[in-house]
Design an enzyme around this catalytic site. Structure first.
Site, short mmCIF file in Angstrom:
data_model
loop_
_atom_site.label_atom_id
_atom_site.label_comp_id
_atom_site.label_asym_id
_atom_site.label_seq_id
_atom_site.Cartn_x
_atom_site.Cartn_y
_atom_site.Cartn_z
N HIS A 68 39.07 6.25 -33.63
CA HIS A 68 39.81 6.18 -32.75
C HIS A 68 39.12 7.11 -31.84
CE1 HIS A 68 41.48 10.82 -33.16
NE2 HIS A 68 41.84 10.72 -31.76
N HIS A 70 38.07 9.79 -29.91
CA HIS A 70 39.05 11.38 -29.08
C HIS A 70 37.65 12.14 -29.91
CE1 HIS A 70 43.01 11.82 -28.23
NE2 HIS A 70 41.86 11.64 -27.24
N HIS A 157 48.70 6.60 -29.55
CA HIS A 157 48.19 7.70 -29.90
C HIS A 157 47.08 7.15 -28.43
CE1 HIS A 157 45.85 11.33 -30.46
NE2 HIS A 157 45.36 10.53 -30.38
N GLU A 203 47.40 13.19 -40.68
CA GLU A 203 47.31 13.68 -40.07
C GLU A 203 48.60 14.58 -40.06
OE1 GLU A 203 48.50 14.71 -36.16
OE2 GLU A 203 48.42 12.77 -35.06
#
Length: 603
Positions: A68, A70, A157, A203
């Site tokens: 993603h 980020h 997310h 994670e």
């Protein structure tokens, strides 16, 4: 035995700088390529010298996958591809491909244009890097080469976040990136097939946390903001450009409308427009409610939230400001924080996780005196030179500091839920703090009876795999097993099945022996076994055989026993024949013959 190797170059027993190397079936894959928010030196980026000491990375990596947008997952990508050197394929979803270069350019501007750093990637490098990107669709199997295939799954997310299933032959790995198992106001919950990978790399940001109800958190958040506004204070909410920002904007917009509040709400200039554009473009990635109402009303067009200008920070009276970035490590959020920190009426609400080393992490841990770095530039007009001074000053933090987790990471309960969903053979934790990971590791091993690993950066975990060979089972064979009273096939409870394994057109099939003979065009041959038993008996051979027949009739009452005219006794399909030894007529030799299927009788 085949084995899979996993080495974190970042996010090993740490949050930030996610970069995981996976070696599977002779292929090398890099999962994410992020930066660390807490460092401004060489530790900011992963140590790529682990892969090769000199030369480009292209020949050592088969592909790079970004989960993603980020920066702790993609912030080192241009550095890796353009400065270290990588020309291979980079995979990410369509929303990530669209948003990633914008955030990378914002990060570059802050680092180079404002902080004056020199050894950094350029705008052109970001563009060149993004030319190597191949976009992924959800649930689409992509062949990287003849052996390596990848498949993306929805991760929640943030917009465009994906988990990825990597497969080489019969070996497989799932990498979650960051994910959320709870749906929110604008995104759905993460989901994956029951793919049973050899390793699930997850994670573990909130490894020991089980969050309270979302509604309670929202109510507390609105109460604190309202109370601060009522006493004339200013509220700073540091956020990242896309994700929690939209979630909290929707929440405040609804509350302001309902309560008819007049205090202004501001959002960092330009980000609201960018967010709106991408949420419109990728509306299919949002949750069902937003997709349904999108035609009548765009939830991301806010009536009460306006664009922020730097001068507004000095305006008198209450206000709420959403500013980036989310950890107070740089940018507009840090500038506003410095201005407002000295007033007790003001408040900063940290809505997500803050990496160690950031201002956000320091104030959440109770630090009230901060050493801040500033920059002063002096230009001498009569000469062509510029002097830049870096100044250190102390900042007293008097404003209220609140932490309210609106983070879109899975908590401990969500991680366990994903394990049940995917049913991995092994577990590996990254993107978390060592002490918390250790606790979760014990829970996973206890509940699921699987090995759980948590390697540190630069440490390699090797997992030996037992490749499973897929075999089709004929319907007739299954029906026959069920007719015999056997249970239905259950993947969790292995069982033995009798049949003939045949290979046709590179696939294996288990069928009954009759069907195998028919399909392969073969004749049936019966295999019989014979053993010899000696005994002493002075009677003739027919008399000895008759005495054996009489004895068997008396002890084996439930079986069919026949004395046949050809001078043999048959017990079911077992044949008994008697003959005298040539050397000694009193020594009788019994020949017992039976077919392969016969069950032995005890008498």
């Amino acid at each position: 035995m085949p084995e899979i190797k996993v080495t974190p170059l970042g996010a090993g027993q740490d949050v930030g700088r996610s970069c995981i190397l996976v070696s599977i079936g002779g292929k090398n894959i890099m999962l994410d390529c992020g930066m660390h928010m807490g460092y401004n030196d060489d530790r900011r980026f992963p140590d790529f010298s682990y892969i090769t000491q000199n030369g480009r990375l292209t020949e050592f990596l088969d592909c790079v996958i970004i989960s993603h947008f980020h920066l702790d997952h993609c912030g080192a990508l241009p550095y890796m591809s353009e400065m270290v050197g990588y020309d291979g394929p980079i995979y990410m979803t369509h929303p990530t491909k669209a948003i990633c270069p914008i955030l990378l350019e914002d990060f570059r501007k802050i680092t180079v244009d404002k902080k004056g750093e020199t050894n950094f990637f350029t705008s052109q490098m970001i563009k060149d890097c993004m030319k190597k990107v191949i976009p992924l669709n959800l649930h689409q199997t992509v062949q990287v080469d003849d052996e390596l295939e990848i498949k993306a799954y929805y991760a929640g997310h943030v917009l465009g976040a994906a988990m990825v299933h990597i497969k080489v032959g019969s070996e497989s790995v799932v990498y979650t990136g960051d994910y959320n198992m709870t749906p929110d106001r604008h995104l759905g919950a993460a989901w994956i097939d029951k793919c049973r990978p050899d390793i699930l790399i997850s994670e573990s940001t909130y490894a020991t946390t089980i969050r309270d109800s979302k509604r309670c958190r929202e109510r507390d958040f609105l109460k604190k903001v309202h109370e601060s506004i009522e006493r004339g204070g200013k509220v700073l909410i540091p956020v990242f450009a896309l994700g929690r920002a939209q979630e909290l904007c929707i929440l405040l917009e609804t509350f302001w409308e309902r309560m008819n509040l007049k205090a202004p709400i501001y959002f960092s200039t330009g980000l609201t427009e960018k967010a709106n554009h991408y949420y419109k473009l990728f509306i299919t990635w949002t949750n069902q409610k937003i997709r349904k109402t999108f035609v009548q009303r765009n939830m991301f067009e806010f009536k009460h939230i306006k664009a922020f200008d730097r001068s507004y920070a000095d305006n008198p009276g209450p206000m709420v400001v959403f500013a980036t970035p989310g950890m107070l490590h740089a940018g507009q959020s840090l500038q506003i924080f410095k201005k407002w920190a000295g007033n007790e009426k003001n408040m900063v609400i940290m809505p997500g996780y803050c990496v160690q080393g950031t201002i956000g992490h320091k104030i959440l841990n109770g630090q009230r005196k901060l050493e801040m770095e500033g920059r002063a530039t002096v230009r001498k007009l009569s000469f062509t030179f510029t002097l830049t001074f870096f100044l250190l000053c102390n900042l007293d933090v008097k404003l209220q500091v609140e932490y309210m987790s609106f983070s879109a990471h899975a908590d401990a309960k969500g991680i366990m839920q994903l394990i049940r969903m995917a049913e991995p053979r092994n577990m590996l934790l990254v993107h978390g703090e060592a002490v918390k990971m250790e606790f979760l590791k014990g829970k996973i091993e206890q509940e699921f009876s699987i090995n759980c690993y948590m390697p540190a950066n630069g440490e390699t975990t090797t997992v030996t795999t037992n490749p499973s060979v897929p075999v089709d089972i004929s319907l007739n064979l299954l029906k026959r097993e069920m007719a015999l009273g056997g249970p239905l096939p259950d993947p969790k409870k292995p069982r033995t099945m009798h049949g003939t394994l045949i290979m046709k057109e590179n696939s294996l099939k288990l069928v009954s022996s009759e069907q195998a003979l028919k399909e392969l065009g073969l004749n049936e041959h019966q295999l019989r076994f014979t053993c010899r038993v000696q005994l002493q008996d002075p009677h003739s051979d027919p008399d000895t055989l008759h005495r054996i027949y009489t004895h068997l009739k008396s002890v084996l009452k439930g079986y069919t026993i026949q004395h046949l005219p050809d001078g043999t006794v048959m017990v079911e399909s077992i044949v008994i024949k008697v003959s005298s030894s040539a050397e000694d007529p009193n020594t009788k030799v019994l020949l017992l013959s039976w077919s392969y299927q016969v069950t032995f009788l005890r008498c």
